[in-house]
Design a protein around this motif. Structure first.
Motif, PDB file in Angstrom:
ATOM      1  N   ILE A  72      -7.039   5.176  -0.830  1.00  0.00           N
ATOM      2  CA  ILE A  72      -6.682   3.800  -0.738  1.00  0.00           C
ATOM      3  C   ILE A  72      -7.652   3.118   0.302  1.00  0.00           C
ATOM      4  CG2 ILE A  72      -4.517   1.903  -0.065  1.00  0.00           C
ATOM      5  CD1 ILE A  72      -2.821   4.115  -1.694  1.00  0.00           C
ATOM      6  N   CYS A  76       0.456   4.137  -2.563  1.00  0.00           N
ATOM      7  CA  CYS A  76       0.356   5.734  -2.092  1.00  0.00           C
ATOM      8  C   CYS A  76       1.242   6.557  -2.823  1.00  0.00           C
ATOM      9  CB  CYS A  76       0.521   5.722  -0.714  1.00  0.00           C
ATOM     10  SG  CYS A  76       0.186   7.476  -0.101  1.00  0.00           S
ATOM     11  N   ALA A 109       0.727  -1.322  -0.039  1.00  0.00           N
ATOM     12  CA  ALA A 109      -0.091  -0.051  -0.030  1.00  0.00           C
ATOM     13  C   ALA A 109       0.774   1.209  -0.007  1.00  0.00           C
ATOM     14  CB  ALA A 109      -0.850  -0.002   1.131  1.00  0.00           C
ATOM     15  N   GLN A 147     -10.049   0.061  -0.447  1.00  0.00           N
ATOM     16  CA  GLN A 147      -9.652  -1.276   0.418  1.00  0.00           C
ATOM     17  C   GLN A 147     -11.164  -1.512   1.208  1.00  0.00           C
ATOM     18  OE1 GLN A 147      -6.304  -0.019   2.868  1.00  0.00           O
ATOM     19  NE2 GLN A 147      -5.075  -1.607   1.806  1.00  0.00           N
TER      20      GLN A 147
END
Length: 67
Positions: A58, A40, A36, A62
């Motif tokens: 994000i 990012c 992640a 998710q």
């Protein structure tokens, strides 16, 4: 979604990443490898987002895929 689950499901989630963030190339998505933090960074670079905005995006993504 915790880090281990995110990394474990990465191959299943790649298509959704491409749909959500179409500016990312297939090679870039492959290099993310379920990390992640890498996602990012790419969102910041490609979309000019702040770190906080990219992380929030994000996290929302998710949550939609944590079923």
């Amino acid at each position: 979604m915790n880090k281990e689950i995110f990394e474990g499901k990465w191959n299943q989630l790649k298509g959704s990443v491409q749909t959500q963030w179409g500016k990312l190339t297939d090679d870039e998505i492959d290099k993310i490898e379920g990390d992640a933090t890498k996602l990012c960074g790419l969102l910041q670079e490609r979309y000019g987002k702040s770190k906080e905005a990219a992380e929030a995006e994000i996290e929302a993504w998710q949550l939609r895929h944590n079923r």
